[in-house]
Design a protein around this motif. Structure first.
Motif, PDB file in Angstrom:
ATOM      1  N   UNK A 122       1.005  -1.719  -0.085  1.00 16.44           N
ATOM      2  CA  UNK A 122      -0.290  -0.007   0.301  1.00 16.44           C
ATOM      3  C   UNK A 122       0.690   1.193  -0.117  1.00 16.44           C
ATOM      4  N   UNK A 123       0.730   2.141  -0.528  1.00 17.37           N
ATOM      5  CA  UNK A 123       0.888   3.966  -0.321  1.00 17.37           C
ATOM      6  C   UNK A 123      -0.381   4.558  -0.285  1.00 17.37           C
ATOM      7  N   UNK A 124       0.054   5.054   1.196  1.00 14.57           N
ATOM      8  CA  UNK A 124      -1.123   5.968   1.663  1.00 14.57           C
ATOM      9  C   UNK A 124      -0.405   7.443   2.044  1.00 14.57           C
ATOM     10  N   UNK A 125      -1.435   8.011   1.911  1.00 13.91           N
ATOM     11  CA  UNK A 125      -1.492   9.631   1.937  1.00 13.91           C
ATOM     12  C   UNK A 125      -2.050   9.851   2.750  1.00 13.91           C
ATOM     13  N   UNK A 126      -2.011  11.339   3.526  1.00 17.83           N
ATOM     14  CA  UNK A 126      -2.749  11.896   5.044  1.00 17.83           C
ATOM     15  C   UNK A 126      -3.659  13.200   4.145  1.00 17.83           C
ATOM     16  N   UNK A 127      -4.075  13.350   5.005  1.00 20.56           N
ATOM     17  CA  UNK A 127      -4.881  14.594   4.604  1.00 20.56           C
ATOM     18  C   UNK A 127      -3.844  16.031   4.902  1.00 20.56           C
ATOM     19  N   UNK A 128      -4.110  16.629   3.541  1.00 19.92           N
ATOM     20  CA  UNK A 128      -3.879  18.050   3.337  1.00 19.92           C
ATOM     21  C   UNK A 128      -3.730  18.962   4.293  1.00 19.92           C
ATOM     22  N   UNK A 129      -2.440  19.279   4.809  1.00 15.72           N
ATOM     23  CA  UNK A 129      -2.558  20.377   5.939  1.00 15.72           C
ATOM     24  C   UNK A 129      -1.832  21.704   4.618  1.00 15.72           C
ATOM     25  N   UNK A 130      -1.956  23.239   5.979  1.00 10.60           N
ATOM     26  CA  UNK A 130      -1.696  24.328   5.411  1.00 10.60           C
ATOM     27  C   UNK A 130      -0.337  24.039   4.937  1.00 10.60           C
ATOM     28  N   UNK A 131       0.988  23.872   5.794  1.00  8.57           N
ATOM     29  CA  UNK A 131       1.832  23.791   6.234  1.00  8.57           C
ATOM     30  C   UNK A 131       3.124  22.858   6.318  1.00  8.57           C
ATOM     31  N   UNK A 132       4.012  23.197   6.730  1.00 13.29           N
ATOM     32  CA  UNK A 132       5.082  21.495   6.995  1.00 13.29           C
ATOM     33  C   UNK A 132       4.670  22.119   8.744  1.00 13.29           C
ATOM     34  N   UNK A 133       4.456  22.922   9.806  1.00 13.04           N
ATOM     35  CA  UNK A 133       3.960  22.502  11.075  1.00 13.04           C
ATOM     36  C   UNK A 133       3.304  21.853  11.739  1.00 13.04           C
ATOM     37  N   UNK A 134       2.274  22.049  10.399  1.00 12.84           N
ATOM     38  CA  UNK A 134       0.813  21.306  11.091  1.00 12.84           C
ATOM     39  C   UNK A 134       0.954  20.010  10.311  1.00 12.84           C
ATOM     40  N   UNK A 135       2.190  19.445   9.384  1.00 14.29           N
ATOM     41  CA  UNK A 135       2.102  17.875   9.230  1.00 14.29           C
ATOM     42  C   UNK A 135       2.618  16.780   9.787  1.00 14.29           C
ATOM     43  N   UNK A 136       2.442  16.841  11.181  1.00 17.72           N
ATOM     44  CA  UNK A 136       2.949  15.978  12.051  1.00 17.72           C
ATOM     45  C   UNK A 136       1.865  15.282  12.367  1.00 17.72           C
ATOM     46  N   UNK A 137       0.347  16.243  12.103  1.00 21.88           N
ATOM     47  CA  UNK A 137      -1.063  15.166  11.710  1.00 21.88           C
ATOM     48  C   UNK A 137      -1.534  14.583  11.643  1.00 21.88           C
ATOM     49  N   UNK A 138      -0.963  14.559  10.109  1.00 16.57           N
ATOM     50  CA  UNK A 138      -0.779  14.311   9.072  1.00 16.57           C
ATOM     51  C   UNK A 138      -0.359  12.979   8.417  1.00 16.57           C
ATOM     52  N   UNK A 139       1.403  13.124   9.011  1.00 17.84           N
ATOM     53  CA  UNK A 139       2.312  12.062   9.260  1.00 17.84           C
ATOM     54  C   UNK A 139       1.824  10.419  10.180  1.00 17.84           C
ATOM     55  N   UNK A 140       0.702  11.335  10.639  1.00 19.09           N
ATOM     56  CA  UNK A 140       0.466  10.657  12.083  1.00 19.09           C
ATOM     57  C   UNK A 140      -1.073   9.558  11.582  1.00 19.09           C
ATOM     58  N   UNK A 141      -1.419  10.266  10.629  1.00 13.60           N
ATOM     59  CA  UNK A 141      -2.860   9.703  10.066  1.00 13.60           C
ATOM     60  C   UNK A 141      -2.552   8.042   9.040  1.00 13.60           C
ATOM     61  N   UNK A 142      -1.236   9.219   7.703  1.00 13.74           N
ATOM     62  CA  UNK A 142      -0.208   8.224   6.895  1.00 13.74           C
ATOM     63  C   UNK A 142      -0.037   7.149   7.408  1.00 13.74           C
TER      64      UNK A 142
END
Length: 390
Positions: free
Chosen positions: A247-267
Protein backbone atom coordinates in the motif's frame (compact mmCIF):
# COMPACT_ATOMS: atom_id res chain seq x y z
CA UNK A 1 64.08 19.46 -10.10
CA UNK A 2 62.96 22.29 -12.40
CA UNK A 3 65.56 23.58 -14.87
CA UNK A 4 67.18 26.99 -14.47
CA UNK A 5 65.68 28.13 -17.77
CA UNK A 6 62.16 27.11 -16.70
CA UNK A 7 62.72 28.86 -13.38
CA UNK A 8 63.73 32.05 -15.19
CA UNK A 9 60.62 31.90 -17.41
CA UNK A 10 58.45 31.30 -14.35
CA UNK A 11 59.93 34.46 -12.84
CA UNK A 12 58.70 36.49 -15.82
CA UNK A 13 55.23 34.96 -15.43
CA UNK A 14 55.20 35.59 -11.69
CA UNK A 15 55.97 39.28 -12.12
CA UNK A 16 53.11 39.59 -14.63
CA UNK A 17 50.55 37.57 -12.65
CA UNK A 18 48.98 40.69 -11.10
CA UNK A 19 48.49 42.29 -14.53
CA UNK A 20 47.00 39.08 -15.92
CA UNK A 21 44.59 38.82 -12.97
CA UNK A 22 43.45 42.44 -13.43
CA UNK A 23 42.94 41.93 -17.17
CA UNK A 24 40.96 38.77 -16.47
CA UNK A 25 38.64 40.56 -14.03
CA UNK A 26 38.13 43.42 -16.49
CA UNK A 27 37.20 40.98 -19.27
CA UNK A 28 34.85 39.07 -16.97
CA UNK A 29 33.05 42.33 -16.26
CA UNK A 30 32.65 42.88 -20.00
CA UNK A 31 31.43 39.39 -20.85
CA UNK A 32 29.80 37.75 -17.84
CA UNK A 33 26.44 39.11 -16.72
CA UNK A 34 26.43 36.96 -13.56
CA UNK A 35 29.73 38.54 -12.53
CA UNK A 36 28.36 42.06 -13.07
CA UNK A 37 25.35 41.22 -10.87
CA UNK A 38 27.58 40.25 -7.93
CA UNK A 39 27.97 42.65 -5.02
CA UNK A 40 31.34 44.44 -4.71
CA UNK A 41 32.56 42.19 -1.91
CA UNK A 42 31.95 39.00 -3.91
CA UNK A 43 33.59 40.55 -7.00
CA UNK A 44 36.65 41.38 -4.90
CA UNK A 45 36.82 37.75 -3.77
CA UNK A 46 36.65 36.65 -7.41
CA UNK A 47 39.58 39.01 -8.08
CA UNK A 48 41.55 37.26 -5.36
CA UNK A 49 40.66 33.89 -6.90
CA UNK A 50 41.99 35.13 -10.26
CA UNK A 51 45.28 36.24 -8.68
CA UNK A 52 45.66 32.90 -6.91
CA UNK A 53 44.80 31.11 -10.16
CA UNK A 54 47.76 32.70 -11.93
CA UNK A 55 50.04 32.19 -8.92
CA UNK A 56 49.12 28.49 -8.97
CA UNK A 57 49.87 28.37 -12.71
CA UNK A 58 53.31 29.87 -12.14
CA UNK A 59 54.02 27.35 -9.36
CA UNK A 60 52.92 24.50 -11.61
CA UNK A 61 54.97 25.82 -14.58
CA UNK A 62 58.05 26.02 -12.36
CA UNK A 63 57.52 22.40 -11.25
CA UNK A 64 54.93 20.54 -13.40
CA UNK A 65 55.42 17.32 -11.43
CA UNK A 66 53.45 18.78 -8.52
CA UNK A 67 50.22 18.95 -10.49
CA UNK A 68 47.73 21.86 -10.35
CA UNK A 69 46.94 22.89 -6.77
CA UNK A 70 43.29 23.77 -7.32
CA UNK A 71 41.22 23.13 -4.24
CA UNK A 72 43.47 24.72 -1.64
CA UNK A 73 45.18 27.49 -3.63
CA UNK A 74 42.47 28.70 -5.99
CA UNK A 75 38.86 28.35 -4.84
CA UNK A 76 40.17 27.81 -1.33
CA UNK A 77 40.96 31.54 -1.11
CA UNK A 78 37.27 32.44 -1.36
CA UNK A 79 34.81 32.10 1.53
CA UNK A 80 32.61 28.99 1.55
CA UNK A 81 29.50 31.10 0.86
CA UNK A 82 30.99 32.32 -2.43
CA UNK A 83 31.88 28.84 -3.65
CA UNK A 84 28.22 27.92 -3.21
CA UNK A 85 27.15 30.88 -5.35
CA UNK A 86 29.53 30.17 -8.25
CA UNK A 87 28.47 27.17 -10.32
CA UNK A 88 30.74 24.75 -12.15
CA UNK A 89 29.73 26.33 -15.47
CA UNK A 90 30.64 29.78 -14.16
CA UNK A 91 33.95 28.45 -12.85
CA UNK A 92 34.74 27.06 -16.30
CA UNK A 93 33.94 30.47 -17.78
CA UNK A 94 36.38 32.08 -15.35
CA UNK A 95 39.10 29.59 -16.25
CA UNK A 96 38.48 30.05 -19.98
CA UNK A 97 38.81 33.83 -19.77
CA UNK A 98 41.94 33.56 -17.61
CA UNK A 99 43.57 31.19 -20.10
CA UNK A 100 42.52 33.41 -23.00
CA UNK A 101 44.13 36.47 -21.40
CA UNK A 102 47.32 34.53 -20.67
CA UNK A 103 47.56 33.27 -24.26
CA UNK A 104 47.04 36.77 -25.68
CA UNK A 105 49.68 38.42 -23.50
CA UNK A 106 52.32 35.73 -23.21
CA UNK A 107 54.47 37.23 -25.98
CA UNK A 108 54.63 40.47 -23.95
CA UNK A 109 55.70 38.65 -20.80
CA UNK A 110 58.33 36.05 -21.68
CA UNK A 111 61.23 36.04 -24.20
CA UNK A 112 60.26 35.16 -27.76
CA UNK A 113 61.96 31.77 -27.65
CA UNK A 114 59.76 30.79 -24.66
CA UNK A 115 56.36 31.88 -26.08
CA UNK A 116 55.53 28.56 -27.75
CA UNK A 117 56.53 26.56 -24.65
CA UNK A 118 54.44 28.78 -22.32
CA UNK A 119 51.40 28.65 -24.62
CA UNK A 120 51.65 24.86 -24.71
CA UNK A 121 51.87 24.86 -20.91
CA UNK A 122 48.83 27.14 -20.68
CA UNK A 123 46.78 24.69 -22.77
CA UNK A 124 47.93 21.72 -20.70
CA UNK A 125 47.27 23.59 -17.48
CA UNK A 126 43.78 24.61 -18.62
CA UNK A 127 42.94 20.95 -19.26
CA UNK A 128 44.30 19.83 -15.90
CA UNK A 129 42.63 22.67 -14.02
CA UNK A 130 39.27 21.98 -15.70
CA UNK A 131 39.41 18.33 -14.62
CA UNK A 132 40.37 19.42 -11.12
CA UNK A 133 37.45 21.86 -11.00
CA UNK A 134 35.02 19.17 -12.13
CA UNK A 135 36.34 16.81 -9.46
CA UNK A 136 36.09 19.50 -6.81
CA UNK A 137 32.49 20.32 -7.68
CA UNK A 138 31.59 16.63 -7.88
CA UNK A 139 32.94 16.05 -4.39
CA UNK A 140 31.18 19.15 -3.11
CA UNK A 141 27.90 18.02 -4.69
CA UNK A 142 28.33 14.57 -3.16
CA UNK A 143 29.01 16.04 0.28
CA UNK A 144 26.15 18.50 -0.10
CA UNK A 145 23.85 15.69 -1.18
CA UNK A 146 24.84 13.60 1.83
CA UNK A 147 24.36 16.58 4.12
CA UNK A 148 20.97 17.42 2.59
CA UNK A 149 19.89 13.79 3.01
CA UNK A 150 20.85 13.86 6.70
CA UNK A 151 19.10 17.20 7.13
CA UNK A 152 15.98 15.83 5.43
CA UNK A 153 16.00 12.80 7.73
CA UNK A 154 16.23 15.06 10.79
CA UNK A 155 13.31 17.19 9.57
CA UNK A 156 11.15 14.16 8.76
CA UNK A 157 11.85 12.68 12.20
CA UNK A 158 10.95 16.01 13.82
CA UNK A 159 7.70 16.17 11.86
CA UNK A 160 6.75 12.64 12.90
CA UNK A 161 7.41 13.51 16.55
CA UNK A 162 5.48 16.77 16.27
CA UNK A 163 8.58 18.83 17.12
CA UNK A 164 8.13 21.45 14.40
CA UNK A 165 9.72 24.40 16.18
CA UNK A 166 11.85 27.33 14.98
CA UNK A 167 14.88 25.06 14.60
CA UNK A 168 12.96 22.95 12.09
CA UNK A 169 11.84 26.11 10.28
CA UNK A 170 15.49 27.13 9.93
CA UNK A 171 16.52 23.71 8.62
CA UNK A 172 13.64 23.65 6.15
CA UNK A 173 14.57 27.11 4.91
CA UNK A 174 18.11 25.85 4.26
CA UNK A 175 16.61 23.29 1.87
CA UNK A 176 14.56 25.94 0.04
CA UNK A 177 11.14 24.85 1.29
CA UNK A 178 8.19 27.19 0.51
CA UNK A 179 6.78 28.33 3.85
CA UNK A 180 3.15 28.80 2.75
CA UNK A 181 2.77 25.72 0.53
CA UNK A 182 0.04 23.15 1.32
CA UNK A 183 1.67 19.97 2.57
CA UNK A 184 0.97 16.31 1.89
CA UNK A 185 2.52 13.30 3.65
CA UNK A 186 2.81 9.97 1.82
CA UNK A 187 3.88 6.63 3.32
CA UNK A 188 4.79 3.42 1.53
CA UNK A 189 7.29 0.60 1.47
CA UNK A 190 10.95 1.39 0.89
CA UNK A 191 11.87 0.69 -2.75
CA UNK A 192 13.45 -2.71 -3.36
CA UNK A 193 17.14 -2.88 -4.22
CA UNK A 194 18.86 0.47 -3.80
CA UNK A 195 16.47 2.68 -1.77
CA UNK A 196 18.39 5.84 -2.67
CA UNK A 197 17.73 5.23 -6.38
CA UNK A 198 13.98 5.20 -5.75
CA UNK A 199 14.23 8.26 -3.53
CA UNK A 200 16.15 10.10 -6.25
CA UNK A 201 13.35 9.32 -8.72
CA UNK A 202 10.88 10.88 -6.28
CA UNK A 203 13.08 13.97 -6.00
CA UNK A 204 13.37 14.17 -9.80
CA UNK A 205 9.61 13.98 -10.32
CA UNK A 206 9.05 16.54 -7.57
CA UNK A 207 11.41 18.96 -9.31
CA UNK A 208 9.62 18.44 -12.61
CA UNK A 209 6.25 19.07 -10.93
CA UNK A 210 7.69 22.13 -9.10
CA UNK A 211 6.95 20.59 -5.71
CA UNK A 212 8.99 20.83 -2.54
CA UNK A 213 9.98 17.40 -1.24
CA UNK A 214 11.47 15.86 1.90
CA UNK A 215 12.15 12.15 2.22
CA UNK A 216 13.02 9.82 5.06
CA UNK A 217 13.81 6.11 4.87
CA UNK A 218 12.88 4.39 8.13
CA UNK A 219 13.81 0.76 7.71
CA UNK A 220 11.25 -0.83 5.41
CA UNK A 221 9.11 2.32 5.37
CA UNK A 222 9.55 5.43 3.21
CA UNK A 223 8.09 8.77 4.31
CA UNK A 224 7.67 11.47 1.65
CA UNK A 225 6.55 15.01 2.49
CA UNK A 226 5.41 17.07 -0.50
CA UNK A 227 4.71 20.79 -0.57
CA UNK A 228 2.88 22.89 -3.13
CA UNK A 229 -0.02 20.70 -4.33
CA UNK A 230 -3.55 20.58 -2.89
CA UNK A 231 -4.86 17.54 -4.82
CA UNK A 232 -3.62 14.61 -2.70
CA UNK A 233 -4.87 11.72 -4.85
CA UNK A 234 -3.52 13.15 -8.10
CA UNK A 235 -0.20 14.15 -6.55
CA UNK A 236 0.38 10.81 -4.81
CA UNK A 237 -0.46 8.86 -7.96
CA UNK A 238 2.46 10.61 -9.66
CA UNK A 239 4.91 9.11 -7.14
CA UNK A 240 3.30 5.77 -6.21
CA UNK A 241 5.38 3.74 -8.68
CA UNK A 242 8.59 4.77 -6.91
CA UNK A 243 7.61 3.08 -3.64
CA UNK A 244 8.12 -0.58 -2.90
CA UNK A 245 5.31 -3.17 -3.23
CA UNK A 246 2.26 -2.87 -1.01
CA UNK A 247 0.00 0.00 0.00
CA UNK A 248 0.84 3.66 -0.55
CA UNK A 249 -1.13 5.90 1.80
CA UNK A 250 -1.45 9.69 1.85
CA UNK A 251 -2.65 11.77 4.78
CA UNK A 252 -4.93 14.80 4.76
CA UNK A 253 -3.60 18.01 3.24
CA UNK A 254 -2.43 20.56 5.83
CA UNK A 255 -1.66 24.23 5.39
CA UNK A 256 2.08 24.13 6.11
CA UNK A 257 4.93 21.95 7.26
CA UNK A 258 4.46 22.96 10.88
CA UNK A 259 1.10 21.16 10.91
CA UNK A 260 2.32 18.10 9.04
CA UNK A 261 2.72 15.89 12.12
CA UNK A 262 -1.03 15.25 12.25
CA UNK A 263 -1.06 14.31 8.56
CA UNK A 264 1.98 12.09 9.08
CA UNK A 265 0.37 10.22 11.98
CA UNK A 266 -2.75 9.62 9.91
CA UNK A 267 -0.73 8.40 6.91
CA UNK A 268 1.36 6.02 9.02
CA UNK A 269 -1.70 4.67 10.82
CA UNK A 270 -3.37 4.13 7.44
CA UNK A 271 -0.28 2.39 6.08
CA UNK A 272 -0.21 -0.01 9.05
CA UNK A 273 -3.95 -0.75 8.73
CA UNK A 274 -4.12 -0.92 4.91
CA UNK A 275 -3.41 -4.69 4.63
CA UNK A 276 -6.85 -5.31 6.17
CA UNK A 277 -8.48 -3.85 3.03
CA UNK A 278 -7.47 -6.35 0.37
CA UNK A 279 -8.87 -4.38 -2.56
CA UNK A 280 -7.64 -0.99 -1.43
CA UNK A 281 -6.59 1.25 -4.31
CA UNK A 282 -2.95 2.29 -4.67
CA UNK A 283 -2.57 5.01 -3.59
CA UNK A 284 -5.28 5.33 -0.96
CA UNK A 285 -6.12 8.12 1.44
CA UNK A 286 -5.79 7.65 5.19
CA UNK A 287 -9.36 8.98 5.48
CA UNK A 288 -10.59 6.08 3.38
CA UNK A 289 -9.03 3.66 5.86
CA UNK A 290 -10.87 4.91 8.95
CA UNK A 291 -12.59 1.54 9.67
CA UNK A 292 -9.33 -0.44 9.46
CA UNK A 293 -7.50 2.18 11.49
CA UNK A 294 -10.20 2.10 14.16
CA UNK A 295 -9.99 -1.68 14.39
CA UNK A 296 -6.20 -1.47 14.72
CA UNK A 297 -6.54 0.70 17.84
CA UNK A 298 -6.01 4.09 16.21
CA UNK A 299 -7.74 6.41 18.68
CA UNK A 300 -7.67 9.31 16.24
CA UNK A 301 -9.64 7.30 13.68
CA UNK A 302 -12.12 6.13 16.32
CA UNK A 303 -12.70 9.67 17.49
CA UNK A 304 -13.09 10.88 13.90
CA UNK A 305 -15.71 8.22 13.12
CA UNK A 306 -17.70 9.22 16.17
CA UNK A 307 -17.38 12.98 15.72
CA UNK A 308 -17.72 13.21 11.95
CA UNK A 309 -20.26 10.46 11.28
CA UNK A 310 -22.15 9.25 14.36
CA UNK A 311 -22.59 12.60 16.13
CA UNK A 312 -24.21 14.49 13.20
CA UNK A 313 -26.66 11.61 12.73
CA UNK A 314 -27.45 11.48 16.45
CA UNK A 315 -27.99 15.23 16.58
CA UNK A 316 -30.52 14.97 13.74
CA UNK A 317 -32.74 12.81 15.95
CA UNK A 318 -33.10 9.10 16.73
CA UNK A 319 -34.91 8.12 13.53
CA UNK A 320 -31.83 8.32 11.29
CA UNK A 321 -29.77 6.07 13.54
CA UNK A 322 -32.74 3.72 13.89
CA UNK A 323 -33.21 3.60 10.13
CA UNK A 324 -29.50 3.02 9.51
CA UNK A 325 -29.37 0.13 11.99
CA UNK A 326 -32.52 -1.44 10.51
CA UNK A 327 -31.17 -1.04 6.97
CA UNK A 328 -28.04 -2.97 7.93
CA UNK A 329 -29.99 -5.65 9.81
CA UNK A 330 -32.11 -6.24 6.73
CA UNK A 331 -29.19 -6.71 4.38
CA UNK A 332 -29.54 -3.32 2.73
CA UNK A 333 -33.10 -3.90 1.57
CA UNK A 334 -35.25 -0.77 1.52
CA UNK A 335 -38.52 -2.76 1.43
CA UNK A 336 -37.55 -5.00 4.37
CA UNK A 337 -36.44 -1.95 6.33
CA UNK A 338 -39.72 -0.16 5.69
CA UNK A 339 -41.68 -3.19 6.91
CA UNK A 340 -39.55 -3.45 10.03
CA UNK A 341 -40.03 0.24 10.86
CA UNK A 342 -43.69 0.36 9.72
CA UNK A 343 -43.01 3.27 7.35
CA UNK A 344 -43.31 3.71 3.59
CA UNK A 345 -40.33 2.67 1.43
CA UNK A 346 -39.98 6.25 0.17
CA UNK A 347 -39.61 7.39 3.77
CA UNK A 348 -36.71 4.98 4.16
CA UNK A 349 -35.16 6.27 0.94
CA UNK A 350 -35.50 9.87 2.14
CA UNK A 351 -33.85 9.01 5.46
CA UNK A 352 -31.00 7.23 3.68
CA UNK A 353 -30.41 10.32 1.55
CA UNK A 354 -30.32 12.44 4.72
CA UNK A 355 -27.77 10.05 6.22
CA UNK A 356 -25.60 10.48 3.14
CA UNK A 357 -25.93 14.27 3.27
CA UNK A 358 -25.01 14.49 6.95
CA UNK A 359 -22.23 11.90 7.03
CA UNK A 360 -20.80 11.98 3.52
CA UNK A 361 -21.25 8.19 3.28
CA UNK A 362 -23.96 6.35 1.35
CA UNK A 363 -25.46 3.29 3.14
CA UNK A 364 -26.07 1.61 -0.23
CA UNK A 365 -22.35 1.70 -1.13
CA UNK A 366 -20.67 -1.43 0.29
CA UNK A 367 -17.47 0.34 1.31
CA UNK A 368 -19.38 3.28 2.78
CA UNK A 369 -21.72 0.88 4.57
CA UNK A 370 -18.72 -0.76 6.25
CA UNK A 371 -17.50 2.63 7.48
CA UNK A 372 -20.99 3.54 8.71
CA UNK A 373 -21.31 0.23 10.57
CA UNK A 374 -18.04 0.83 12.43
CA UNK A 375 -19.03 4.43 13.17
CA UNK A 376 -22.44 3.29 14.45
CA UNK A 377 -20.85 0.71 16.75
CA UNK A 378 -18.24 3.12 18.12
CA UNK A 379 -20.84 5.83 18.55
CA UNK A 380 -23.07 3.57 20.61
CA UNK A 381 -20.14 2.55 22.81
CA UNK A 382 -19.17 6.19 23.26
CA UNK A 383 -22.74 7.19 24.12
CA UNK A 384 -22.97 4.35 26.63
CA UNK A 385 -19.70 5.36 28.29
CA UNK A 386 -20.85 8.96 28.48
CA UNK A 387 -24.15 7.93 30.07
CA UNK A 388 -22.59 5.54 32.59
CA UNK A 389 -21.82 6.96 36.04
CA UNK A 390 -18.10 7.34 36.79
Amino acid sequence: MPSLHRTSTAGHLERASGVLASATIERMGERLSWFRRMNPQDRSWIGLVAQTFFAAFVAWFRDPGRGPIFTADVLGTAPRELTRKVTLHQTVEMIRIGIEVAEERVDQIVPEEDVARVREAVLLYSREIAFSAAELYARAAEMRGAWDARLEALIVDAVLRGETDDAVRSRVAALGWSESAPVLVVVGATPAGDPEAGVELIRRDARQARLDVLTGVQGDRLIVILGGEADPAKTTARFAAHFGPGPVVYGPVVTDLMGASRAARAAIAGYLAAPAWLDAPRPVGAEELLPERALSADETARRQLVVDIYTPLAQAGPVLLETLAAFFENGGSVEATSRMLFVHANTVRYRLRRITELSGYSPSNPRHAYTLRIALTLGRLHAHQEASPH
